[in-house]
Scaffold this active site. Structure first.
Site, PDB file in Angstrom:
ATOM      1  CG  ASP A 236      -2.014   0.966   1.252  1.00  0.00           C
ATOM      2  OD1 ASP A 236      -2.876   0.844   0.374  1.00  0.00           O
ATOM      3  OD2 ASP A 236      -2.047   1.850   2.126  1.00  0.00           O
ATOM      4  CD  GLU A 296      -2.379   2.214  -3.730  1.00  0.00           C
ATOM      5  OE1 GLU A 296      -3.489   2.645  -4.033  1.00  0.00           O
ATOM      6  OE2 GLU A 296      -1.915   2.294  -2.582  1.00  0.00           O
TER       7      GLU A 296
HETATM    8  O1  TEU Z   1      -4.840   3.965  -1.561  1.00  0.00           O
HETATM    9  C1  TEU Z   1      -4.031   5.061  -1.835  1.00  0.00           C
HETATM   10  C2  TEU Z   1      -4.879   6.114  -2.369  1.00  0.00           C
HETATM   11  O2  TEU Z   1      -5.403   6.876  -1.614  1.00  0.00           O
HETATM   12  C3  TEU Z   1      -5.140   6.204  -3.817  1.00  0.00           C
HETATM   13  O3  TEU Z   1      -5.121   4.996  -4.479  1.00  0.00           O
HETATM   14  C4  TEU Z   1      -6.437   6.891  -4.035  1.00  0.00           C
HETATM   15  O4  TEU Z   1      -7.478   6.092  -3.560  1.00  0.00           O
HETATM   16  C5  TEU Z   1      -6.722   7.230  -5.443  1.00  0.00           C
HETATM   17  O5  TEU Z   1      -5.668   7.929  -5.948  1.00  0.00           O
HETATM   18  C6  TEU Z   1      -7.995   8.050  -5.491  1.00  0.00           C
HETATM   19  O6  TEU Z   1      -8.187   8.535  -6.736  1.00  0.00           O
HETATM   20  C7  TEU Z   1      -4.491   3.011  -0.633  1.00  0.00           C
HETATM   21  C8  TEU Z   1      -5.639   2.046  -0.472  1.00  0.00           C
HETATM   22  O7  TEU Z   1      -5.857   1.403  -1.715  1.00  0.00           O
HETATM   23  C9  TEU Z   1      -6.834   2.777   0.014  1.00  0.00           C
HETATM   24  O8  TEU Z   1      -7.954   1.940   0.102  1.00  0.00           O
HETATM   25  C10 TEU Z   1      -6.485   3.343   1.373  1.00  0.00           C
HETATM   26  O9  TEU Z   1      -7.533   4.151   1.817  1.00  0.00           O
HETATM   27  C11 TEU Z   1      -5.210   4.171   1.351  1.00  0.00           C
HETATM   28  O10 TEU Z   1      -4.166   3.552   0.631  1.00  0.00           O
HETATM   29  C12 TEU Z   1      -4.683   4.349   2.751  1.00  0.00           C
HETATM   30  O11 TEU Z   1      -4.214   3.147   3.257  1.00  0.00           O
END
Ligand code: TEU
Length: 574
Positions: A236, A296
């Site tokens: 993440d 990610e």
């Molecule tokens: O997501 C990171 C994040 O905030 C982005 O992917 C964002 O959602 C996107 O750019 C919106 O357009 C990760 C997780 O996938 C997410 O579910 C969590 O909320 C976040 O980290 C925090 O852990």
């Protein structure tokens, strides 16, 4: 002989950790991270075995045959990525981890997890965990210790700072950093008498990756899961782990939709120290055979994704997930992958995840079920034929659409505490719409649960279920099954070189995938009207798959192929 994926337990390993069973009959061996197909499960919404309205691990175990029973009756995926399954107060629905070593009782116990790994491996399915290591939950023991005792062993494990006095003597935030979910990235903690930093919610304090003890604790935790038999991890927001050591304020930007975007994030992410951590982390993962990771990127861009990826270590870039249903957009995003990653790099193919609008809704906004499904089928062909590792998101295989969730029922965001809305973080944005429970078949709530599910079911739950599509040879589900298994049979679709075929007409995106022994053409008509384009002459092509079910592609005599509305076709040379 079955392949043994684990190495011998290391001395000093906790006796509670039992050797994991080997992955029997898994396809593609050490190359599975690029040849295989990965399926993301959002555990709360996948399968509920104990009728409490929330999905769980025993429920997932019951559905493993649906995911891959070794035959073409199943979806045929190679791995499952599980969104977080650890104990969590749930302010970010599991992305706020309170204990990395345990399983949230909502989902089951460690024994259930071991059984999941064993049962998945028996079917050749690998298991990837979601590692949320940028932050912990406020409820994590490390944070509780850190706020209680600044000079104790955990005192420096988070980003604590004194306030800065302004010229009137008032104490202000340490710098101007903003939280992605709105507001300042700094929250005052009265217990410790200092501010702590959080890239996301105040309930998700960022850890201090510069502290060697924190770093060692994280890597030990990762090793424990590897020892337990997991096949890899999704990382993440890994490019946010390191912040500038001096925490300087970010320069302002004047454009941007949300407050977070109105700042250039120079100092709170993408720091050079990240590379040093990745070397250590990847060396640990690589010391176990056939493991992989996918990082990610937070605010992803393909150039950075390409730079940070390595064999067995993928990086999401989300170039495709941002596309509307336009041939030119998909073609440009795919070309950008080729250009940034180069022929030796390896991109990911992602059209959906738990943070974004469902792909059928995004690609076919406001469409009726027929049009939505036609576009879902064509998008399926793209997901499984573009060069890169496909990541499918549960529900996408039945063409699931976004579920409108009434304001009073929204769980994410605003965060809710004791049923009370405490924060409207980003009022125009919620992710619940793409997280509704999987409709399996007959019965209350699409057979998901006899009791009211944690999040409401889709409005089309009576007509869009796995069971209905299971028996329909032209359903979205049947399309996914046929495409996954087609991909499994053809190395050209897995690892073949990509070359875009110039399409004479607008609305068509066509490309070739080739290995030394195989050549395939994929052509998709994005338009609602028939479109013809030039293929190539001098070669015989047979139809390997066609959303419009034609038996032959009549191009051997000429060089033009006419595609019907939203038709996607895969051709095989010879
Ligand atoms: O997501 C990171 C994040 O905030 C982005 O992917 C964002 O959602 C996107 O750019 C919106 O357009 C990760 C997780 O996938 C997410 O579910 C969590 O909320 C976040 O980290 C925090 O852990």
């Amino acid at each position: 002989m079955p392949k043994v994926l684990r190495r011998a337990p290391t001395p000093g390993m906790s006796p509670a950790v039992r050797p994991a069973p080997p992955v029997v009959g898994a396809a593609f061996g050490d190359d599975w991270w690029r040849r295989g197909v990965i399926y993301q499960v959002y555990p709360r919404s996948f399968a509920d075995s104990n009728d409490d309205g929330v999905g769980d691990l025993p429920g997932l175990i019951e559905k493993l045959d649906y995911l891959n029973d070794g035959t073409q009756r199943s979806l045929g995926v190679d791995a499952i990525w599980l969104s977080p399954i650890h104990p969590s107060p749930g302010f970010d629905v599991g992305y706020d981890v309170a204990d990395y070593d345990a399983i949230d009782p909502l989902f089951g116990a460690l024994e259930d997890f071991d059984r999941l790994v064993a049962e998945a491996h028996r079917r050749g399915i690998r298991i990837l965990l979601d590692l949320v290591m940028n932050h912990t939950s406020l409820a994590h023991r490390w944070f509780e210790e850190s706020r209680r005792d600044p000079s104790g062993p955990f005192g420096d494990w988070y980003l604590w700072r004194d306030g800065v006095r302004d010229r009137f003597g008032r104490v202000g935030k340490p710098n101007n950093w903003t939280s992605f979910f709105g507001g300042s990235a700094w929250t005052w903690d009265a217990t410790r008498g200092q501010f702590y930093m959080h890239t996301f919610l105040p309930e998700q304090p960022d850890v201090n990756w510069r502290n060697p003890a924190l770093r060692a604790a994280m890597l030990t935790m990762v090793r424990r899961w590897l020892e337990r038999g997991v096949d890899g991890f999704r990382l993440d927001v890994f490019n946010a782990f390191f912040k500038h050591a001096d925490l300087p304020s970010n320069p302002r930007r004047y454009l941007g939709r949300r407050p977070y975007d109105r700042q250039l994030h120079l100092y709170d992410k993408d720091r050079p120290e990240l590379v040093d951590f990745l070397v250590d982390f990847r060396a640990l993962v690589d010391s176990y055979p056939e493991r992989m990771t996918v990082g990610e990127l937070f605010s992803a861009d393909p150039a950075l994704a390409a730079r940070l990826s390595a064999p067995r270590h993928l990086v999401f870039d989300f170039g495709l997930i941002r596309q509307r249903w336009r041939a030119e957009g998909f073609a440009a995003a795919s070309d950008e992958h080729e250009q940034r990653f180069g022929p030796d790099g390896w991109p990911t193919i992602v059209l959906s995840n738990h943070d974004q609008s469902r792909q059928a809704s995004r690609l076919a906004p406001g469409a009726d079920a027929g049009t939505s499904d036609a576009i879902a089928r064509a998008a399926c062909v793209l997901s499984l034929t573009l060069r890169g590792t496909p990541f499918l998101y549960y529900g996408e295989e039945i063409g699931a659409r976004d579920v409108p969730v009434p304001w009073s029922e929204i769980i994410d965001p605003p965060a809710r505490r004791g049923g009370r809305i405490v924060r409207r973080i980003v009022p125009w944005w919620n992710r619940d719409q793409a997280r509704s429970p999987m409709p399996w078949g007959d019965g209350p709530n699409g057979g998901f649960s006899p009791v009211r599910p944690w999040l409401r079911m889709a409005p089309d739950v009576e007509t869009r279920t796995m069971a209905i599509q299971d028996g329909d040879p032209v359903s979205v589900l049947s399309t996914y099954r046929r495409m996954v298994w087609l991909r499994r049979r053809h190395p050209a679709l897995q690892v073949g070189a990509y070359r875009r075929l110039a399409a004479a007409s607008r609305g068509v995106f066509a490309f070739e995938r080739t290995t030394a022994d195989e050549a395939m053409i994929v052509a998709v008509n994005f338009a609602a009207a028939p479109t013809s384009f030039r293929v190539r002459t001098g070669r015989r092509w047979s139809v390997a798959f066609d959303t419009h079910h034609r038996a032959t592609a009549d191009i051997s005599g000429g060089d033009r192929l006419t595609l019907g509305p939203r038709e996607a076709i895969v051709l095989l040379a010879g």
